[in-house]
Enzyme design. Structure first.
Site, PDB file in Angstrom:
ATOM      1  N   GLY A   1      43.999  48.081  37.232  1.00  0.00           N
ATOM      2  CA  GLY A   1      45.449  48.035  37.128  1.00  0.00           C
ATOM      3  C   GLY A   1      46.036  47.142  38.196  1.00  0.00           C
ATOM      4  O   GLY A   1      45.377  46.256  38.728  1.00  0.00           O
ATOM      5  N   CYS A   2      47.280  47.391  38.551  1.00  0.00           N
ATOM      6  CA  CYS A   2      47.966  46.608  39.576  1.00  0.00           C
ATOM      7  C   CYS A   2      47.167  46.624  40.869  1.00  0.00           C
ATOM      8  O   CYS A   2      46.845  47.691  41.388  1.00  0.00           O
ATOM      9  CB  CYS A   2      49.366  47.178  39.810  1.00  0.00           C
ATOM     10  SG  CYS A   2      50.229  46.430  41.199  1.00  0.00           S
ATOM     11  N   PHE A   3      46.861  45.463  41.394  1.00  0.00           N
ATOM     12  CA  PHE A   3      46.005  45.416  42.577  1.00  0.00           C
ATOM     13  C   PHE A   3      46.645  45.986  43.832  1.00  0.00           C
ATOM     14  O   PHE A   3      45.955  46.319  44.788  1.00  0.00           O
ATOM     15  CB  PHE A   3      45.428  44.034  42.844  1.00  0.00           C
ATOM     16  CG  PHE A   3      46.336  42.836  42.754  1.00  0.00           C
ATOM     17  CD1 PHE A   3      47.665  42.862  43.129  1.00  0.00           C
ATOM     18  CD2 PHE A   3      45.817  41.639  42.292  1.00  0.00           C
ATOM     19  CE1 PHE A   3      48.463  41.737  43.059  1.00  0.00           C
ATOM     20  CE2 PHE A   3      46.607  40.497  42.215  1.00  0.00           C
ATOM     21  CZ  PHE A   3      47.937  40.549  42.600  1.00  0.00           C
ATOM     22  N   TRP A   4      47.942  46.167  43.871  1.00  0.00           N
ATOM     23  CA  TRP A   4      48.583  46.752  45.058  1.00  0.00           C
ATOM     24  C   TRP A   4      48.055  48.159  45.322  1.00  0.00           C
ATOM     25  O   TRP A   4      47.716  48.509  46.437  1.00  0.00           O
ATOM     26  CB  TRP A   4      50.086  46.809  44.910  1.00  0.00           C
ATOM     27  CG  TRP A   4      50.778  45.493  44.774  1.00  0.00           C
ATOM     28  CD1 TRP A   4      50.283  44.249  45.081  1.00  0.00           C
ATOM     29  CD2 TRP A   4      52.102  45.286  44.303  1.00  0.00           C
ATOM     30  NE1 TRP A   4      51.234  43.289  44.829  1.00  0.00           N
ATOM     31  CE2 TRP A   4      52.356  43.901  44.345  1.00  0.00           C
ATOM     32  CE3 TRP A   4      53.092  46.129  43.844  1.00  0.00           C
ATOM     33  CZ2 TRP A   4      53.572  43.349  43.961  1.00  0.00           C
ATOM     34  CZ3 TRP A   4      54.303  45.587  43.458  1.00  0.00           C
ATOM     35  CH2 TRP A   4      54.540  44.208  43.511  1.00  0.00           C
TER      36      TRP A   4
END
Length: 159
Positions: free
Chosen positions: A9-12
């Protein structure tokens, strides 16, 4: 030192939860798995390049095992949603383990099979790819350690 690369998913958020693991030296947000030899966020976010948002984890195998990193990976995303994590939709948010050698490939496949056999996700299919590491493109500077720099609550979700 050793490297491991995960898409979840979102790498953050992915970067955030791996940074919390003892033995992890560094995490770098980036892109992997696409058809272009160069890419950037503006292109990846369209979902047309084939890249996934990934985190490349540098770790000390004397402190933390690859197996432990796989556990963190499985515990912190939903491996049953094809090309989606929460509200992030598109192939760039797919679940993937990009292995760096035969041992990582084997461990990832064994861990995936164990997760399937555990029935944790019921009858839902585990769609996580286990694929060879490809060219890594480091994401733009503003993506690195984004949650900590912006004092945002973690988008960490424990499934």
């Amino acid at each position: 030192m050793a490297l491991a690369t995960f898409g979840a998913g979102c790498f953050w958020g992915v970067e955030y939860f791996f940074r919390e693991v003892e033995g992890v030296i560094d995490c770098t947000c980036g892109y992997m798995g696409g058809k272009d030899s160069y890419t950037r966020y503006a292109e990846v976010k369209t979902g047309t390049t084939g890249h996934a948002e990934v985190v490349q984890v540098e770790y000390d195998p004397n402190i933390v095992s690859y197996q432990r990193l796989l556990e963190v990976f499985w515990q912190n995303h939903n491996p049953t949603t094809l090309n989606q994590q929460g509200g992030d939709i598109g192939s760039q948010y797919r679940s993937a383990v990009f292995f760096h050698d035969k041992q990582q490939k084997h461990q990832a496949e064994v861990a995936k099979l164990a997760l399937i056999k555990s029935a944790k996700w019921g009858s839902r299919q585990i769609v996580t790819e286990v694929v060879p590491c490809q060219q890594f493109h480091q994401a733009e500077a503003y993506h690195q350690d984004y949650l900590a720099k912006n004092e945002l609550p973690s988008c960490h979700i424990s499934y």
